[in-house]
Design a protein around this motif. Structure first.
Motif, mmCIF file in Angstrom:
data_model
loop_
_atom_site.group_PDB
_atom_site.id
_atom_site.type_symbol
_atom_site.label_atom_id
_atom_site.label_comp_id
_atom_site.label_asym_id
_atom_site.label_seq_id
_atom_site.Cartn_x
_atom_site.Cartn_y
_atom_site.Cartn_z
ATOM 1 N N ALA A 1 9.633 -63.592 -31.729
ATOM 2 C CA ALA A 1 8.343 -63.387 -31.063
ATOM 3 C C ALA A 1 8.434 -63.409 -29.484
ATOM 4 O O ALA A 1 7.984 -62.598 -29.101
ATOM 5 C CB ALA A 1 7.200 -64.356 -31.806
ATOM 6 N N TRP B 1 7.798 -60.150 -27.276
ATOM 7 C CA TRP B 1 6.492 -60.325 -26.135
ATOM 8 C C TRP B 1 7.168 -59.877 -25.126
ATOM 9 O O TRP B 1 6.640 -59.088 -24.171
ATOM 10 C CB TRP B 1 6.072 -61.792 -26.065
ATOM 11 C CG TRP B 1 4.953 -61.945 -25.229
ATOM 12 C CD1 TRP B 1 3.791 -61.765 -25.390
ATOM 13 C CD2 TRP B 1 4.920 -62.189 -23.836
ATOM 14 N NE1 TRP B 1 2.950 -62.013 -24.508
ATOM 15 C CE2 TRP B 1 3.462 -62.106 -23.217
ATOM 16 C CE3 TRP B 1 6.052 -62.213 -22.886
ATOM 17 C CZ2 TRP B 1 3.307 -62.460 -22.018
ATOM 18 C CZ3 TRP B 1 5.729 -62.627 -21.613
ATOM 19 C CH2 TRP B 1 4.317 -62.727 -20.861
ATOM 20 N N GLU C 1 5.978 -56.606 -22.835
ATOM 21 C CA GLU C 1 5.254 -56.826 -21.395
ATOM 22 C C GLU C 1 6.055 -56.055 -20.242
ATOM 23 O O GLU C 1 5.282 -55.525 -19.531
ATOM 24 C CB GLU C 1 5.424 -58.321 -21.282
ATOM 25 C CG GLU C 1 4.249 -58.813 -20.131
ATOM 26 C CD GLU C 1 2.666 -58.896 -20.691
ATOM 27 O OE1 GLU C 1 2.172 -58.579 -19.667
ATOM 28 O OE2 GLU C 1 2.547 -58.662 -21.884
ATOM 29 N N ALA D 1 0.711 -56.929 -25.056
ATOM 30 C CA ALA D 1 1.627 -57.731 -25.865
ATOM 31 C C ALA D 1 0.862 -58.737 -26.474
ATOM 32 O O ALA D 1 1.041 -59.057 -27.775
ATOM 33 C CB ALA D 1 2.679 -58.614 -25.041
ATOM 34 N N GLY D 2 -0.283 -59.553 -26.192
ATOM 35 C CA GLY D 2 -0.922 -60.482 -26.789
ATOM 36 C C GLY D 2 -1.843 -59.988 -27.886
ATOM 37 O O GLY D 2 -1.720 -60.413 -28.937
ATOM 38 N N MET E 1 0.659 -58.803 -30.657
ATOM 39 C CA MET E 1 1.188 -59.897 -31.452
ATOM 40 C C MET E 1 0.299 -60.401 -32.348
ATOM 41 O O MET E 1 0.664 -60.984 -33.553
ATOM 42 C CB MET E 1 1.522 -61.124 -30.535
ATOM 43 C CG MET E 1 2.374 -62.268 -31.077
ATOM 44 S SD MET E 1 2.927 -63.403 -29.835
ATOM 45 C CE MET E 1 1.528 -63.986 -29.049
ATOM 46 N N PHE F 1 6.825 -58.628 -35.442
ATOM 47 C CA PHE F 1 6.327 -58.465 -34.129
ATOM 48 C C PHE F 1 7.489 -57.849 -33.283
ATOM 49 O O PHE F 1 7.432 -57.008 -32.448
ATOM 50 C CB PHE F 1 5.962 -59.716 -33.447
ATOM 51 C CG PHE F 1 5.189 -59.545 -32.012
ATOM 52 C CD1 PHE F 1 4.666 -58.357 -31.449
ATOM 53 C CD2 PHE F 1 5.755 -60.526 -31.229
ATOM 54 C CE1 PHE F 1 4.197 -58.207 -30.279
ATOM 55 C CE2 PHE F 1 5.202 -60.458 -29.554
ATOM 56 C CZ PHE F 1 4.316 -59.283 -29.409
ATOM 57 N N ALA G 1 7.533 -54.194 -31.446
ATOM 58 C CA ALA G 1 7.825 -54.094 -29.991
ATOM 59 C C ALA G 1 8.929 -52.992 -29.930
ATOM 60 O O ALA G 1 9.091 -52.449 -28.888
ATOM 61 C CB ALA G 1 8.501 -55.477 -29.461
#
Length: 431
Positions: free
Chosen positions: A29, A33, A37, A44-45, A48, A294, A298
Motif C-alpha cells: 500500500a 501511495w 502521489e 492517492a487517498g 486507496m 491498491f 496505482a
C-alpha cells in the motif's frame, strides 16, 4: 522521468521497506501511495479508500476465510492419526514402505486443508515420530514430507487458487477442478521417486510390519471414511455444480465441525482456538490482498503494466520462452516472498502479457501454483522449510537439500503439463 526509472524507483522502495521489516500488506500500500502521489494525477487517498474497500468486500473472497477455518478445525482433530492407520497396511507392500504415508497422507489432507503449511504440520506431527521410531532415514522422512506437503496448494480446495482466481477473474470452481489431475501426477512422481530410491538402497529400508490379510486391511481402511466423505462433500458439490466455491467452503466448515465433534475433539477451547487461528491468518492475507489491489491500481494509472507488456511483446518471445522466463522470475521471487504475496503482487502486471501470448488463464493458474509450490521448499523464505525446522530442529540448509529432489520433480511436472495441457484442461472442459 522514464518508465524504467519509475519502475526502478518503485521496486527499490518496495525491497527497502520489505527488508526493513514492514508488513507486506503495508509495504504494498505504501509503494502504491508513493507511485500515485508522485507519478499520477489521481488523488492517492481517495483511490486507496475505494480500492481497499472493494477488495475487502468481494463475495468471491468469502470462500477464503471459510477454507482457512476448515483447515484450522481439522488441524485439531485426530484426522492425521486415523489416516496413518488407514494407509499403513496398504503401503507396506510398496518399495519404500511407510515412507509413502507422507505422500498419500499429504495428498488426502491437501484435499481438505488448502494450506501447504497446515498440511506439513498436520502430517508431520504424525509421521515424523512414527517413521523415525521404525528406523527410516531422516533425510527421506523430512524430504518426502517437505515435497508432498506442497500439494496443499495444488489439490483443491486451495487458498492460493482462490487468490489467483480473484486476481485473474477466472472461475474458481474450474481452477479447483483443474488442479486435481496435476496434483495426482505430482503425488505419483513423488511416490515413484521413493520406489526407485528404495529399490536402489534396499538396506536402508526397515523390514515391513507383520502382514495383514485383505479383510484386515479393509477393516483398517474404515479410518479413512470420515475424510473421504468430507472431500466428497466439498469437491463433489463444486464438480457437480450444486454449489459455488464459497458455498462448498461453508459445507466444508460444517463437515469439519461434525467430524471434530464425532471424534470428541470439539469443545469450547478448540472451537475458540480454531476460530482465532483462522481469523489471524485471514487478516494477514486480507491485508496483503488489499495492499496488492491498491498497488495494481496505482500501476495501472502510472501505465507500468502496459509498458511492460509492450516491452515483453517487442522481445518476440514464444509462449514457451515466456513461461520459462516467468518460471525463473517466480523462483527468484519465491526466495523472498510467500506464495500469496507473489501472486497478488505480480498478477496485475503479468496477466496482460500472458493473455496477449494466447496462454489459457486456467492452465497458467496451475502453472503458477506449481511454481509457488517450488518456492515453499526454496530457502531462505520457504514456508515449509520453517515448519519442518520447527518440528525437527534441523538446519534450514539441510532441510532444503533433502527436499531438492522434489523440487526437480516439480520441474518435470511443469514440463509434462506443457507437453500435455489436457492434464489441466480436460476436467474443467467437462464442467
Amino acid at each position: 522521468m522514464s518508465d524504467m526509472a519509475i519502475t526502478g524507483l518503485l521496486v527499490l522502495t518496495l525491497f527497502l521497506l520489505l527488508g526493513s521489516g514492514v508488513w507486506i500488506g503495508l509495504t504494498l500500500a505504501g509503494v502504491a501511495w508513493i507511485g500515485m502521489e508522485l507519478f499520477s494525477s489521481r488523488p492517492a487517498g481517495d483511490a486507496m479508500a475505494v480500492t481497499i474497500w472493494g477488495s475487502a468486500s468481494s463475495w468471491t473472497l468469502t470462500a477464503l476465510p471459510l477454507f482457512v477455518w476448515m483447515g484450522e478445525i481439522l488441524f485439531r482433530t485426530k484426522l492425521s492419526e486415523s489416516m496413518f492407520r488407514g494407509l499403513a497396511p496398504w503401503v507396506n507392500v510398496l518399495p519404500g514402505r511407510l515412507l509413502h504415508t507422507n505422500i498419500l497422507g499429504s495428498t488426502i489432507f491437501a484435499a481438505v486443508s488448502g494450506s501447504s503449511a497446515a498440511t506439513c504440520a498436520t502430517i508431520g506431527k504424525m509421521t515424523i515420530p512414527e517413521l523415525s521410531q521404525r528406523g527410516y532415514p531422516p533425510e527421506k522422512i523430512v524430504g518426502s514430507l517437505g515435497g508432498a506437503s506442497t500439494l496443499g496448494l495444488l489439490i483443491p480446495p486451495s487458498i492460493i487458487m482462490i487468490v489467483y482466481g480473484v486476481a485473474a477473474e477466472v472461475s474458481i470452481a474450474k481452477l479447483f477442478v483443474a488442479g486435481v489431475l496435476p496434483g495426482l501426477l505430482l503425488a505419483a512422481l513423488f511416490s515413484g521417486h521413493l520406489m526407485v530410491w528404495a529399490l536402489l538402497n534396499p538396506d536402508k529400508v526397515p523390514k515391513a510390519d507383520a502382514g495383514l490379510s485383505f479383510a484386515q486391511k479393509l477393516a483398517e481402511s474404515r479410518h479413512l471414511i470420515p475424510v473421504v466423505l468430507l472431500i466428497g462433500g466439498v469437491i463433489g458439490t463444486i464438480y457437480t455444480g450444486i454449489a459455488t466455491a464459497t458455498e462448498a467452503a461453508a459445507v466444508g466448515v460444517v463437515g469439519a465441525l461434525i467430524l471434530s465433534a464425532s471424534q470428541g475433539s470439539l469443545n469450547a477451547a478448540t472451537f475458540k482456538a480454531s476460530l482465532l487461528g483462522a481469523t489471524r491468518l485471514y487478516c494477514m492475507i486480507a491485508l496483503i490482498l488489499a495492499g496488492a489491489a491498491f498497488l495494481t491500481l496505482a500501476m495501472g494509472y502510472i501505465g507500468l503494466p502496459r509498458h511492460l507488456a509492450e516491452f515483453v511483446g517487442s522481445l518476440g518471445l514464444s509462449p514457451g520462452a515466456l513461461l520459462l522466463a516467468l518460471a525463473l522470475f517466480y523462483m527468484l521471487l519465491g526466495c523472498f516472498l510467500d506464495g500469496i504475496s507473489m501472486i497478488v503482487l505480480t498478477m496485475g502486471v503479468i496477466l496482460p502479457t500472458v493473455s496477449a501470448a494466447g496462454i489459457d488463464l486456467i492452465w497458467f493458474g496451475i502453472f503458477v501454483v506449481i511454481v509457488v509450490e517450488m518456492a515453499q521448499i526454496t530457502p531462505p523464505v520457504g514456508f515449509n522449510l520453517f515448519v519442518l525446522q520447527g518440528m525437527t530442529k534441523r538446519e534450514i540448509t539441510w532441510i532444503a537439500r533433502v527436499c531438492a529432489p522434489y523440487f526437480l520433480l516439480m520441474v518435470l511436472a511443469l514440463l509434462l503439463l506443457w507437453w500435455f495441457p489436457g492434464l489441466v484442461n480436460w476436467l474443467p472442459s467437462r464442467m
